[in-house]
Design an enzyme around this catalytic site. Structure first.
Site, PDB file in Angstrom:
ATOM      1  CD  GLU A   1       0.127   5.776  -4.211  1.00 33.43           C
ATOM      2  OE1 GLU A   1      -0.810   4.993  -4.362  1.00 33.43           O
ATOM      3  OE2 GLU A   1       0.634   6.012  -3.103  1.00 33.43           O
TER       4      GLU A   1
ATOM      5  CG  ASP B   1      -7.936   5.145  -0.610  1.00 33.13           C
ATOM      6  OD1 ASP B   1      -7.878   3.898  -0.614  1.00 33.13           O
ATOM      7  OD2 ASP B   1      -7.087   5.850  -0.039  1.00 33.13           O
TER       8      ASP B   1
ATOM      9  CG  ASP C   1      -2.103   0.923   1.079  1.00 34.44           C
ATOM     10  OD1 ASP C   1      -2.380   1.363  -0.053  1.00 34.44           O
ATOM     11  OD2 ASP C   1      -2.764   1.204   2.087  1.00 34.44           O
TER      12      ASP C   1
END
Length: 796
Positions: free
Chosen positions: A406, A471, A403
């Site tokens: 990026e 999300d 998670d």
């Protein structure tokens, strides 16, 4: 290049056109190389290299510069192909058995064609501005453009200037210009793809100025792009994934239902949740542990990356007990090590963190605390990180969730071993997946890893990366953007793009939305409800009505396991996405180029998810290449028309192609209980289909590279209609290390208007059951896959 090398020197003339290259760039000469050619111009050199007859790469090297780095995306090596040069005074044309490259000398310009048809041409080509380096192309005025990664912009992305900077968009809905996967890829309705083979951040301008210009802009790096072509959309994606790598087959359990939320706070809560699934007989294959597995609090604990024993005192025992129930455990990890975490001092001592300008660990604040970032580009940091994953795998953890990759916060003055933050930002998630993939290949070579990642890059599919759409808001607007995102990413090589089913962000308790999202989930790659815990994401904690409807959807997902697993095989072999836009069926139908509301799931399901509340009827377009059958009622619909379809609460509009074989499994509570030798095979008979053939792939569902190891069976299902007879044939191709089997197949033939006159199985009379009400004929078949099986039915 299997012809003699050559050098051509030509005079220049001053001719200008509106489509011409940079007018200051002058052609000097061209020279053949082993795989292509070198084109020398006044301000540098073009290296043009043919990988295949369908893939060509062009790199511009300005004078005074060297070739910059190697590709992070490309793994294909150039193949030996025949290149035929045709040289005249004002152009040099290089022909392959497919692609053609024309170098116009005066004024200088590069054109690409495929089998004599124009594809694309450079406009100004490479230009260096004050802050950005650009590569510019001409577009035709009617082209529809796709690509740029995961965005919610509508299918046609022409007219947008897309930032290439992987970034989370919390709570997005129907529009999101910048998300977690920003890929430097453009795909055109004119059946070609351009891949800009450069990692640093930048922009992809898809004709935002409306002057028919495609412009790639970057802060630095390689001036390299590939042109990929093919006769069909599937050919283009296959060629692109040949270039950048095919996705390894997922473990079969990854097609099952996941239990997931943000998050399970304790061992007791985790096991109690699975008990709830079992109590309600809701199939489940995996449970995902969010960040509470390593800490009691959301903030301050990231980077611990070890079991928090206060909450999970018998972690290994829990994992083992769940495994005994057919449930795998997946753990979240992040690349951040907080200064307050248990591993901070170790991370500093082992020198695994990215640095500041004077060589100290770079620290900064973000939502979770004051942090450093693991520098996966340091070999010792990669090994340090992998050792954590290896330890988890040895505890029985079956999958890894990466998670915030990026990375979510990535200051531009942070320095990695191989470059600045801006140079590696977009490939960080890609190389994080590589780290895990290669670790499994070394230390667990027979196991298929499951790697769930929120960010990646071109070619990330070859590391087994499973992307999700971030999300998304828990609203109808959030659901509406999901088919587009998944379809676009599948076209760009990442066939497993999926969403947090039910939506992630916001405490929105809407059972209709929840059920419709889960019904859509049956026909998208990964079935994983996930959300913030204020409203439960698991069906077993929703209302009685929502649970009942969700259970129906999940049970259907499991029944479709043979069909879906075959999609995994097709993706692995040819890069074919699991979800496919309808214009793949009708390339001549311009109206479909911007259409995502209905799509294909595999070759044979036409799916139209319900994306609005209280929808009583839904307009569905049926591609003209086939007739279609309602999956639930068997009502036949002629292709080539838009029909208003009545909806119902139990399912979303779903249709099956005439002539399709749909192989289904018997009910199960976990994929561990899947019986590949007890199946239903549905054939959708229609007089419009005289011959039909499909395949169903099977292996043990867990061995890495099972197909390459000859540990598989491939079932061939054929139908032929001739006069009054319908003939069905079963044939199996069995790998040398896979045993043949005895299969009990219930052959279910739809749309048989009258009771058959006679049924023979391998020449012997057999019994079948035909229903006057349903028009369905059922024939039990015992099949030894070492032999062929023929079922011959006299219809009239």
């Amino acid at each position: 290049m299997n012809h003699s090398k050559f050098v051509i020197l030509l005079y220049l003339v001053l001719i200008k056109t509106s489509l011409a290259q940079n007018e200051d760039r002058k052609f000097e000469h061209v020279k053949g190389t082993d795989q292509g050619l070198e084109v020398f111009v006044s301000d540098g050199k073009y290296d043009i290299q043919f990988y295949t007859n369908h893939i060509v790469e062009t790199t511009f090297i300005p004078k005074g510069e060297a070739v910059k780095g190697t590709s992070h995306a490309v793994i294909l090596r150039p193949q030996e192909i025949n290149i035929v040069p045709v040289i005249t005074n004002n152009e040099s044309v290089f022909y392959t058995n497919g692609l053609e490259v024309k170098i116009q000398h005066q004024p200088f310009q590069i054109f690409y064609s495929y089998k004599g048809n124009s594809v694309i041409s450079e406009k100004a080509g490479y230009i260096k501005n004050d802050s950005l380096e650009t590569i510019q192309f001409n577009l035709k005025k009617d082209e529809v453009l796709y690509g740029g990664g995961a965005r919610a912009l509508g299918m046609n992305r022409r007219g947008n200037r897309l930032q290439l900077y992987n970034k989370a968009d919390y709570g997005y809905e129907i529009q999101s210009e910048l998300m977690n996967f920003t890929l430097p890829i453009v795909m055109s309705s004119n059946k070609y793809m351009v891949h800009f083979d450069n990692a640093p951040i930048g922009f992809l301008d898809l004709d935002s100025k409306k002057d028919n210009t495609l412009n790639y802009e970057t802060v630095s790096g390689r001036k390299t792009y590939q042109i990929i072509v093919g006769d069909t959309w599937y050919d283009i994606i296959n060629n692109y994934t040949k270039l950048t790598g095919k996705q390894p087959m997922l473990p079969r359990w990854a097609l099952g239902n996941f239990s997931s939320r943000f998050g399970y706070h304790s061992q007791q809560e985790t096991e109690a949740t699975i008990s709830k699934f079992k109590d309600h007989s809701v199939p489940v294959d995996a449970i995902i542990l969010d960040l509470y597995w390593f800490g009691k609090e959301i903030q301050g604990t990231m980077g611990n990356l070890e079991v928090f024993r206060d909450s999970f005192p018998d972690f290994e025992g829990m994992v083992s007990r769940l495994k005994g129930q057919g449930v795998k455990v997946i753990t979240i990890t992040e690349p951040f090590v907080l200064t307050t975490s248990k591993r901070w001092e170790e991370a500093v001592k082992e020198d695994v963190l990215a640095k500041d300008s004077i060589g100290n660990p770079y620290t900064y604040d973000f939502y979770f605390g004051n942090t450093g970032l693991i520098d996966i580009y340091k070999p010792k940091a990669e090994q340090w990180f992998w050792n954590i994953y290896k330890g988890l795998a040895n505890m029985g953890i079956a999958g890894i969730w990466g998670d915030l990759g990026e990375p979510e916060v990535h200051p531009e003055n942070l320095i990695h071993e191989t470059g600045t933050a801006d140079e590696v930002h977009n490939i960080y998630g890609h190389d994080w997946a590589r780290l895990i993939h290669e670790g499994y290949a070394r230390d667990f070579p027979n196991k298929r890893p499951f790697i769930l990642m929120r960010a990646g890059y071109s070619g990330s599919q070859r590391y087994g990366l499973v992307p999700w759409s971030g999300d998304v808001n828990r609203t109808w607007g959030g659901l509406q953007s999901q088919p587009e995102i998944a379809l676009q990413m599948g076209m760009q090589g990442l066939g497993y793009m999926h969403s947090d089913l039910g939506g992630f962000a916001g405490a929105n308790l809407d059972d209709e939305l929840y059920v419709r999202w889960l019904q859509y989930g049956v026909f998208q790659p990964i079935y994983r409800p996930h959300a913030q815990e204020e409203v439960p994401s698991e069906p077993v904690f929703r209302s009685h009505k929502a649970l009942a409807l969700a259970k129906e959807a999940i049970e259907l997902r499991y029944k479709l396991l043979p069909y879906n697993y075959n999609l995994v095989y097709q993706n692995n072999q040819k890069g074919i996405p699991l979800m496919r836009p309808l214009f793949f069926e009708e390339s001549d139908n311009i109206a479909l180029y911007d259409y995502a509301e209905t799509y294909l799931w595999g070759q044979d399901f036409l799916v139209s998810p319900i994306l609005e509340a209280n929808r009583q009827e839904q307009l569905v377009y049926f591609p003209k290449v086939s007739n279609w059958f309602d999956f639930y009622t068997d009502k036949k619909i002629k292709g080539g028309q838009t029909v208003s379809v009545k909806t119902n609460k139990h399912s979303i509009p779903t249709f099956v192609r005439a002539g399709a074989f749909i192989t289904m499994a018997k009910p199960m509570q976990s994929t561990e209980l899947y019986d590949a030798n007890s199946l239903e095979t549905h054939y959708y008979h229609d007089t419009s289909v005289k011959r039909s053939k499909r395949y169903i792939y099977n292996d043990d569902g867990k061995t890495a590279n099972a197909f390459e190891k000859e540990c598989y069976e491939l079932l061939e299902l054929k139908a032929e209609q001739k006069k009054a007879y319908l003939k069905i044939e079963f044939k199996a191709e069995t790998g040398t290390k896979y045993e043949t089997s005895i299969k009990q197949i219930e052959l279910i033939i739809h749309n048989i208007e009258e009771a058959p006159k006679r049924i023979k199985v391998n020449g012997k009379k057999a019994l079948g059951n035909w229903s006057v009400d349903t028009k369905i004929l059922s024939i039990p078949v015992i099949w030894n896959t070492s032999e062929e099986k023929e079922i011959k039915i006299k219809l009239k």
